[in-house]
Design a protein around this motif. Structure first.
Motif, PDB file in Angstrom:
ATOM      1  N   GLY A 157      84.786  10.001  71.781  1.00 51.86           N
ATOM      2  CA  GLY A 157      83.986  10.124  70.577  1.00 51.86           C
ATOM      3  C   GLY A 157      84.157   8.984  69.600  1.00 51.86           C
ATOM      4  N   ASN A 158      84.661   7.846  70.056  1.00 48.26           N
ATOM      5  CA  ASN A 158      84.892   6.706  69.158  1.00 48.26           C
ATOM      6  C   ASN A 158      83.840   5.605  69.321  1.00 48.26           C
ATOM      7  N   PHE A 159      82.722   5.926  69.994  1.00 49.06           N
ATOM      8  CA  PHE A 159      81.686   4.918  70.241  1.00 49.06           C
ATOM      9  C   PHE A 159      80.403   5.337  69.522  1.00 49.06           C
ATOM     10  N   THR A 160      80.111   4.713  68.402  1.00 49.80           N
ATOM     11  CA  THR A 160      78.885   5.014  67.681  1.00 49.80           C
ATOM     12  C   THR A 160      77.719   4.289  68.332  1.00 49.80           C
ATOM     13  N   PRO A 161      76.472   4.706  68.096  1.00 54.77           N
ATOM     14  CA  PRO A 161      75.312   3.998  68.655  1.00 54.77           C
ATOM     15  C   PRO A 161      75.274   2.517  68.271  1.00 54.77           C
ATOM     16  N   LEU A 162      75.598   2.237  66.995  1.00 54.60           N
ATOM     17  CA  LEU A 162      75.616   0.841  66.567  1.00 54.60           C
ATOM     18  C   LEU A 162      76.707   0.063  67.296  1.00 54.60           C
ATOM     19  N   GLY A 163      77.854   0.692  67.449  1.00 53.30           N
ATOM     20  CA  GLY A 163      78.946   0.037  68.164  1.00 53.30           C
ATOM     21  C   GLY A 163      78.579  -0.237  69.609  1.00 53.30           C
ATOM     22  N   ALA A 164      77.822   0.681  70.234  1.00 54.13           N
ATOM     23  CA  ALA A 164      77.399   0.483  71.619  1.00 54.13           C
ATOM     24  C   ALA A 164      76.466  -0.714  71.745  1.00 54.13           C
ATOM     25  N   VAL A 165      75.550  -0.851  70.764  1.00 57.84           N
ATOM     26  CA  VAL A 165      74.612  -1.982  70.788  1.00 57.84           C
ATOM     27  C   VAL A 165      75.372  -3.293  70.634  1.00 57.84           C
ATOM     28  N   VAL A 166      76.309  -3.336  69.680  1.00 57.50           N
ATOM     29  CA  VAL A 166      77.084  -4.557  69.455  1.00 57.50           C
ATOM     30  C   VAL A 166      77.926  -4.890  70.685  1.00 57.50           C
ATOM     31  N   ALA A 167      78.543  -3.862  71.263  1.00 57.26           N
ATOM     32  CA  ALA A 167      79.377  -4.077  72.445  1.00 57.26           C
ATOM     33  C   ALA A 167      78.548  -4.574  73.621  1.00 57.26           C
ATOM     34  N   MET A 168      77.345  -4.017  73.796  1.00 57.96           N
ATOM     35  CA  MET A 168      76.477  -4.444  74.884  1.00 57.96           C
ATOM     36  C   MET A 168      76.060  -5.906  74.712  1.00 57.96           C
ATOM     37  N   SER A 169      75.735  -6.300  73.473  1.00 58.42           N
ATOM     38  CA  SER A 169      75.356  -7.689  73.206  1.00 58.42           C
ATOM     39  C   SER A 169      76.523  -8.635  73.466  1.00 58.42           C
ATOM     40  N   PHE A 170      77.717  -8.204  73.041  1.00 57.92           N
ATOM     41  CA  PHE A 170      78.906  -9.020  73.259  1.00 57.92           C
ATOM     42  C   PHE A 170      79.193  -9.161  74.758  1.00 57.92           C
ATOM     43  N   SER A 171      79.055  -8.060  75.496  1.00 58.50           N
ATOM     44  CA  SER A 171      79.294  -8.085  76.935  1.00 58.50           C
ATOM     45  C   SER A 171      78.308  -9.008  77.637  1.00 58.50           C
ATOM     46  N   PHE A 172      77.046  -8.904  77.251  1.00 53.26           N
ATOM     47  CA  PHE A 172      76.024  -9.752  77.862  1.00 53.26           C
ATOM     48  C   PHE A 172      76.319 -11.228  77.615  1.00 53.26           C
ATOM     49  N   THR A 173      76.750 -11.543  76.401  1.00 54.49           N
ATOM     50  CA  THR A 173      77.055 -12.935  76.058  1.00 54.49           C
ATOM     51  C   THR A 173      78.227 -13.465  76.890  1.00 54.49           C
ATOM     52  N   ILE A 174      79.261 -12.652  77.016  1.00 58.03           N
ATOM     53  CA  ILE A 174      80.436 -13.061  77.791  1.00 58.03           C
ATOM     54  C   ILE A 174      80.073 -13.298  79.251  1.00 58.03           C
ATOM     55  N   LEU A 175      79.309 -12.384  79.836  1.00 58.29           N
ATOM     56  CA  LEU A 175      78.914 -12.518  81.235  1.00 58.29           C
ATOM     57  C   LEU A 175      77.997 -13.715  81.444  1.00 58.29           C
ATOM     58  N   LEU A 176      77.119 -13.974  80.494  1.00 57.84           N
ATOM     59  CA  LEU A 176      76.216 -15.121  80.595  1.00 57.84           C
ATOM     60  C   LEU A 176      76.992 -16.432  80.529  1.00 57.84           C
ATOM     61  N   LEU A 177      77.918 -16.521  79.585  1.00 54.67           N
ATOM     62  CA  LEU A 177      78.728 -17.729  79.459  1.00 54.67           C
ATOM     63  C   LEU A 177      79.573 -17.955  80.709  1.00 54.67           C
ATOM     64  N   SER A 178      80.069 -16.868  81.289  1.00 49.31           N
ATOM     65  CA  SER A 178      80.864 -16.988  82.510  1.00 49.31           C
ATOM     66  C   SER A 178      80.002 -17.516  83.656  1.00 49.31           C
ATOM     67  N   SER A 179      78.792 -17.009  83.780  1.00 47.85           N
ATOM     68  CA  SER A 179      77.897 -17.438  84.862  1.00 47.85           C
ATOM     69  C   SER A 179      77.416 -18.867  84.675  1.00 47.85           C
ATOM     70  N   LEU A 180      77.292 -19.316  83.445  1.00 46.65           N
ATOM     71  CA  LEU A 180      76.804 -20.674  83.182  1.00 46.65           C
ATOM     72  C   LEU A 180      77.748 -21.744  83.720  1.00 46.65           C
ATOM     73  N   ARG A 181      78.983 -21.367  83.996  1.00 42.39           N
ATOM     74  CA  ARG A 181      79.931 -22.329  84.577  1.00 42.39           C
ATOM     75  C   ARG A 181      79.467 -22.821  85.941  1.00 42.39           C
ATOM     76  N   LEU A 182      78.620 -22.046  86.605  1.00 37.70           N
ATOM     77  CA  LEU A 182      78.132 -22.420  87.936  1.00 37.70           C
ATOM     78  C   LEU A 182      77.108 -23.548  87.891  1.00 37.70           C
TER      79      LEU A 182
END
Length: 274
Positions: A241-266
């Motif tokens: 119960g510690n994940f608010t809707p806003l927190g989920a959106v921010v976390a998803m954006s952060f996750s997407f950014t991290i994964l994109l930056l990791s893939s760009l190394r290729l």
């Protein structure tokens, strides 16, 4: 002569050109066969030579920069140590100097062993000379040489989980029988599918391909681990119960950014210098 295209006509033109020009870049290409394909020869001291065919087409042989100066595109990964051959406005191959090529092969094998410690290397050749591979097997005890092989014998010599790289028609069966296969250059196309195609027959590209495969696997594994960790943490936060809707959106954006930056190394190719 290592042809990428127009192999038969290019070889005939070079043989005739070698007989009509004293340019050192053509040394060793003379032939007893007489051709009547060239009407004019123009030499450029220190750069190369040009021939005009009886059909009005141009043949340029020389340094890569010389060929580029004639508004002809030269592949980026071409081996600059060898003369380039262009025909009818297109780069079609290189003249390989045997002594220099042999040294490059030795360097290639040493680097191949360095980036793949523990791997066994077997050179499968159709060269009938008994001692053709003597200077290669002296490099390291893990290198073996087999000569005077037929296409069938090459295929039968392959071990399980092997990678075979070749450039000729007589390598087709071995490429088809191997676990992984590669083709150097464009001398033979369409006879059998391969896992990777190197447009220019430059041994350095083989090292680059191996290093990139290693990098791809490493980045893929790291990215997968990051994705799994994110999902585990997100599920734990949601379950407690510690994940608010806003927190989920921010976390998803952060996750997407991290994964994109990791893939760009290729996008960056590794250097073949090892």
């Amino acid at each position: 002569f290592e042809a990428w295209e127009f192999e038969e006509i290019a070889l005939s033109l070079l043989e005739e050109l070698a007989g009509k020009s004293s340019h050192p870049i053509l040394r060793g290409l003379t032939s007893q066969t007489h051709h009547n394909l060239i009407s004019k020869v123009v030499e450029f001291p220190g750069q190369g030579v040009q021939a005009i065919t009886t059909e009005g087409r141009s043949v340029f042989v020389g340094r890569a920069e010389f060929v580029k100066s004639k508004n002809i595109v030269v592949p980026v990964k071409v081996d600059l140590d060898f003369p380039v051959v262009a025909y009818n406005g297109k780069t079609i191959g290189q003249i390989i100097i045997k002594k220099s090529y042999d040294e490059k092969v030795k360097i290639f094998l040493k680097k191949l062993i360095k980036i793949n410690p523990g791997v066994s290397i077997e050179i499968l050749s159709d060269d009938p000379l008994f001692n053709a591979g003597k200077n290669l097997i002296e490099i390291d005890k893990i290198i073996r040489y087999s000569g005077n092989l037929s296409p069938e014998e090459k295929a039968q010599s392959l071990k399980p989980r092997s990678v075979f790289i070749g450039d000729g028609l007589n390598d087709t069966l071995a490429r088809a029988a191997s676990t992984g296969s590669g083709r150097l250059g464009n001398r033979v196309l369409g006879f059998a599918p391969v896992d990777f195609q190197l447009q220019v027959p430059n041994l350095k590209l083989v090292l680059t391909t191996i290093l990139y495969a290693k990098k791809y696997r490493r980045v893929l594994l790291q990215t997968a681990i990051a994705a799994v960790l994110y999902n585990v943490i997100a599920l734990w936060l949601a379950a407690t119960g510690n994940f608010t809707p806003l927190g989920a959106v921010v976390a998803m954006s952060f996750s997407f950014t991290i994964l994109l930056l990791s893939s760009l190394r290729l996008l960056r190719l590794p250097s073949e210098t090892v």
